[in-house]
Write a protein that holds these residues in place. Structure first.
Motif, PDB file in Angstrom:
ATOM      1  N   ASN A   1       0.928  -1.134  -0.028  1.00 45.28           N
ATOM      2  CA  ASN A   1       0.049   0.018   0.021  1.00 45.28           C
ATOM      3  C   ASN A   1       0.914   1.276  -0.034  1.00 45.28           C
ATOM      4  OD1 ASN A   1      -2.269  -1.495   0.075  1.00 45.28           O
ATOM      5  ND2 ASN A   1      -2.410  -1.423   2.474  1.00 45.28           N
ATOM      6  N   LEU A   2       1.850   1.291  -0.753  1.00 44.42           N
ATOM      7  CA  LEU A   2       2.630   2.546  -0.952  1.00 44.42           C
ATOM      8  C   LEU A   2       3.614   2.789   0.280  1.00 44.42           C
ATOM      9  CD1 LEU A   2       0.596   4.874  -3.194  1.00 44.42           C
ATOM     10  CD2 LEU A   2       2.316   3.244  -3.778  1.00 44.42           C
ATOM     11  N   SER A   3       3.685   1.665   1.103  1.00 47.56           N
ATOM     12  CA  SER A   3       4.634   1.952   2.293  1.00 47.56           C
ATOM     13  C   SER A   3       5.437   0.970   2.346  1.00 47.56           C
ATOM     14  CB  SER A   3       3.719   1.983   3.598  1.00 47.56           C
ATOM     15  OG  SER A   3       3.081   0.777   3.671  1.00 47.56           O
ATOM     16  N   VAL A   4       6.816   0.966   2.888  1.00 47.12           N
ATOM     17  CA  VAL A   4       7.938   0.187   2.957  1.00 47.12           C
ATOM     18  C   VAL A   4       7.765  -0.875   4.007  1.00 47.12           C
ATOM     19  CG1 VAL A   4      10.414  -0.198   3.134  1.00 47.12           C
ATOM     20  CG2 VAL A   4       9.284   1.813   1.792  1.00 47.12           C
ATOM     21  N   SER A   5       7.480  -2.130   3.808  1.00 48.60           N
ATOM     22  CA  SER A   5       7.314  -3.370   4.903  1.00 48.60           C
ATOM     23  C   SER A   5       8.931  -3.932   5.154  1.00 48.60           C
ATOM     24  CB  SER A   5       6.217  -4.291   4.378  1.00 48.60           C
ATOM     25  OG  SER A   5       6.556  -4.774   3.351  1.00 48.60           O
ATOM     26  N   ASP A   6       9.668  -3.730   4.117  1.00 46.30           N
ATOM     27  CA  ASP A   6      10.919  -4.411   4.505  1.00 46.30           C
ATOM     28  C   ASP A   6      12.121  -3.833   3.546  1.00 46.30           C
ATOM     29  OD1 ASP A   6      12.633  -6.146   5.515  1.00 46.30           O
ATOM     30  OD2 ASP A   6      12.392  -7.810   4.052  1.00 46.30           O
ATOM     31  N   PHE A   7      13.211  -3.574   4.062  1.00 40.47           N
ATOM     32  CA  PHE A   7      14.346  -3.199   3.224  1.00 40.47           C
ATOM     33  C   PHE A   7      15.630  -3.798   3.741  1.00 40.47           C
ATOM     34  CE2 PHE A   7      17.602   0.527   3.200  1.00 40.47           C
ATOM     35  CZ  PHE A   7      17.612   0.457   1.549  1.00 40.47           C
ATOM     36  N   THR A   8      16.253  -4.186   2.515  1.00 38.90           N
ATOM     37  CA  THR A   8      17.701  -4.878   2.850  1.00 38.90           C
ATOM     38  C   THR A   8      18.663  -4.433   1.881  1.00 38.90           C
ATOM     39  OG1 THR A   8      17.030  -6.749   1.519  1.00 38.90           O
ATOM     40  CG2 THR A   8      16.534  -7.154   3.842  1.00 38.90           C
TER      41      THR A   8
ATOM     42  N   ASN B   1      18.080  -0.039  13.591  1.00 39.80           N
ATOM     43  CA  ASN B   1      18.929   1.088  13.966  1.00 39.80           C
ATOM     44  C   ASN B   1      19.360   1.930  12.837  1.00 39.80           C
ATOM     45  OD1 ASN B   1      19.084   0.363  16.680  1.00 39.80           O
ATOM     46  ND2 ASN B   1      20.735  -1.193  16.055  1.00 39.80           N
ATOM     47  N   LYS B   2      18.764   1.661  11.567  1.00 39.06           N
ATOM     48  CA  LYS B   2      19.087   2.421  10.433  1.00 39.06           C
ATOM     49  C   LYS B   2      20.591   2.921  10.257  1.00 39.06           C
ATOM     50  CE  LYS B   2      14.325   4.433  10.398  1.00 39.06           C
ATOM     51  NZ  LYS B   2      14.000   3.704   9.451  1.00 39.06           N
ATOM     52  N   GLN B   3      21.127   1.734  10.008  1.00 40.03           N
ATOM     53  CA  GLN B   3      22.806   2.112   9.872  1.00 40.03           C
ATOM     54  C   GLN B   3      23.360   0.737   9.233  1.00 40.03           C
ATOM     55  OE1 GLN B   3      24.843   2.883  13.629  1.00 40.03           O
ATOM     56  NE2 GLN B   3      24.470   0.806  14.599  1.00 40.03           N
TER      57      GLN B   3
ATOM     58  N   MET C   1      21.895   5.520   2.622  1.00 35.27           N
ATOM     59  CA  MET C   1      20.792   4.561   2.769  1.00 35.27           C
ATOM     60  C   MET C   1      19.733   4.776   3.474  1.00 35.27           C
ATOM     61  SD  MET C   1      22.604   1.819   1.546  1.00 35.27           S
ATOM     62  CE  MET C   1      24.252   1.384   1.067  1.00 35.27           C
ATOM     63  N   ARG C   2      19.734   5.538   4.395  1.00 33.92           N
ATOM     64  CA  ARG C   2      18.349   5.959   5.258  1.00 33.92           C
ATOM     65  C   ARG C   2      17.395   6.866   4.096  1.00 33.92           C
ATOM     66  NH1 ARG C   2      21.868   6.879   9.821  1.00 33.92           N
ATOM     67  NH2 ARG C   2      22.368   9.034   9.277  1.00 33.92           N
ATOM     68  N   ARG C   3      18.177   7.797   3.228  1.00 32.85           N
ATOM     69  CA  ARG C   3      17.469   8.385   2.268  1.00 32.85           C
ATOM     70  C   ARG C   3      16.712   7.265   1.245  1.00 32.85           C
ATOM     71  NH1 ARG C   3      21.057  11.438   0.947  1.00 32.85           N
ATOM     72  NH2 ARG C   3      21.755  10.829  -0.901  1.00 32.85           N
ATOM     73  N   HIS C   4      17.700   6.223   0.963  1.00 34.62           N
ATOM     74  CA  HIS C   4      17.182   5.349  -0.203  1.00 34.62           C
ATOM     75  C   HIS C   4      16.146   4.414   0.433  1.00 34.62           C
ATOM     76  CE1 HIS C   4      17.681   2.976  -3.723  1.00 34.62           C
ATOM     77  NE2 HIS C   4      17.472   1.829  -3.103  1.00 34.62           N
ATOM     78  N   GLU C   5      16.077   4.336   1.766  1.00 34.28           N
ATOM     79  CA  GLU C   5      15.007   3.397   2.194  1.00 34.28           C
ATOM     80  C   GLU C   5      13.686   4.206   2.485  1.00 34.28           C
ATOM     81  OE1 GLU C   5      13.829   1.281   6.871  1.00 34.28           O
ATOM     82  OE2 GLU C   5      15.850   2.717   6.604  1.00 34.28           O
TER      83      GLU C   5
ATOM     84  N   LEU D   1      25.381   8.464  -7.552  1.00 36.38           N
ATOM     85  CA  LEU D   1      26.178   8.722  -6.281  1.00 36.38           C
ATOM     86  C   LEU D   1      26.218   7.105  -5.755  1.00 36.38           C
ATOM     87  CD1 LEU D   1      26.864  10.397  -4.170  1.00 36.38           C
ATOM     88  CD2 LEU D   1      24.390  10.343  -2.978  1.00 36.38           C
ATOM     89  N   SER D   2      25.097   6.272  -6.179  1.00 38.46           N
ATOM     90  CA  SER D   2      25.287   4.857  -5.648  1.00 38.46           C
ATOM     91  C   SER D   2      26.493   4.101  -6.466  1.00 38.46           C
ATOM     92  CB  SER D   2      24.221   4.058  -6.080  1.00 38.46           C
ATOM     93  OG  SER D   2      22.946   4.520  -5.620  1.00 38.46           O
ATOM     94  N   SER D   3      26.833   4.523  -7.954  1.00 41.40           N
ATOM     95  CA  SER D   3      27.887   3.688  -8.499  1.00 41.40           C
ATOM     96  C   SER D   3      29.126   4.426  -8.358  1.00 41.40           C
ATOM     97  CB  SER D   3      27.210   3.864 -10.095  1.00 41.40           C
ATOM     98  OG  SER D   3      28.388   3.406 -10.828  1.00 41.40           O
TER      99      SER D   3
END
Length: 368
Positions: free
Chosen positions: A54-61, A78-80, A104-108, A193-195
């Protein structure tokens, strides 16, 4: 090991050009030696997986791999980021890792625009969707050779970057919906930036501040075991290689072969951070085991290496007979030697006794 920078090469050339007394062939040898020390190739990969509901993030790896060895993960609680090796963390430095944490926090927290474009008209948009972003780069002694980014959606490849034009190539008709996204400056900057910073930059920082293990080819050992019950088992061990990726297969000439039971240890680490792989093959009953080879492919091998399986060993009972015959022969020689020695001593003893007694003389009779 630490590698010298290209400035050393330029210094050598300029030193020779200034007229210093060194012959050209010595310089050529130095250049070739220098080139050998430079030939180290490494690959870094970053994998981002995000599950939407539903347009919300339920998991991020997040997972990062250098030469197939994981060095990075993400602690979403802990978002790190978590750097798996202390020496890599020391090489990157606190500031670099903190910058990567912010990224990473911005990407999450982002990625909703991709979800919106791909599910906006989907009547089942309330179900879970998985977005996967892969960013990879290859470097030779810290010099970038190529980079690649690929986007996947629900297990399908959507689009990837062209290494030459740096533009996105759509691999799926549905990905055409993302064209406005790929043309936005925000998307372009994030991928770049990722690359550049977090793929290429990681390896370059390690080269500057620490070391990456030198690439090593595998050492291969092939053996054969014949069990008393008639079972034949082949063993092929490849060890001491780096990087981790390797291919090890059995082949038989002539083909086709009826394969038996095959088992593998999987690629596992040695104590010195190299890797090993052990594969066995148990043949089917009636297979003589002739014509089998172990074929190994690795990035440090110029071509696939072929290792024939040893032939059938001699039967154990033949060895037993051979040993028995040898033992009897040695025993016979020993007995003969003892007999000859005893016989000689016996003859010597008889002669001495007769000599001690002397000849028997008849008494002389005088007639009156």
């Amino acid at each position: 090991m630490l590698r010298r920078s290209n400035s050393h090469l330029y210094k050598m050339v300029n030193w020779w050009r200034r007229g210093d007394s060194v012959s050209s062939w010595i310089l050529i040898l130095m250049l070739f030696a220098f080139r050998e020390t430079q030939a180290v190739h490494h690959r870094n990969e970053l994998q981002f997986t995000k599950v939407f509901m539903n347009l919300s993030v339920s998991d991020f790896t997040v997972a990062g791999f250098i030469d197939d060895v994981q060095w990075l993960s993400y602690d979403k609680l802990n978002k790190q980021i978590i750097v798996k090796e202390v020496w890599i963390s020391d090489a990157l430095g606190t500031n670099f890792i903190e910058d990567m944490n912010r990224f990473m926090r911005r990407h999450e927290g982002g990625g909703y625009i991709v979800t919106y474009f791909l599910t906006g008209n989907d009547p089942n948009n309330k179900r879970n969707h998985t977005k996967q972003l892969f960013v990879g780069c290859e470097l030779d002694d810290g010099i970038q050779l190529k980079s690649k980014a690929r986007l996947g959606w629900d297990g399908e490849d959507m689009m990837e970057t062209d290494d030459h034009t740096k533009h996105w190539v759509f691999l799926n008709p549905r990905a055409q919906k993302l064209k406005p996204v790929t043309e936005s400056s925000f998307w372009t900057n994030e991928i770049e930036l990722s690359s550049k910073k977090y793929c290429v930059g990681v390896v370059q920082n390690i080269f500057r501040n620490s070391s990456i293990k030198e690439n090593l080819p595998p050492k291969v050992y092939v053996s054969r075991h014949d069990s008393p019950n008639g079972t034949i088992t082949f063993s092929c061990l490849a060890t001491g290689f780096y990087p981790r990726s390797i291919l090890l297969i059995w082949k038989k000439t002539p083909e086709p072969a009826k394969w038996g039971k095959e088992s593998s240890s999987g690629t596992l680490p040695n104590a010195d951070d190299t890797f090993y792989l052990h594969v066995t093959l148990e043949l089917l009953p009636g297979d003589s085991g002739e014509g089998y080879t172990c074929v190994v492919e690795h990035s440090e091998l110029q071509k696939p290496a072929i290792y024939p399986v040893p032939g059938k060993p001699p039967r154990k009972w033949l060895w037993a007979i051979a040993v028995s015959i040898l033992a009897v022969f040695i025993l016979g020689l020993s007995c003969a030697k003892v007999f000859i020695t005893w016989n000689k001593k016996n003859k010597t003893g008889t002669t001495s006794q007769s000599q001690l007694k002397g000849p028997i003389s008849s008494p002389t009779i005088h007639l009156q």
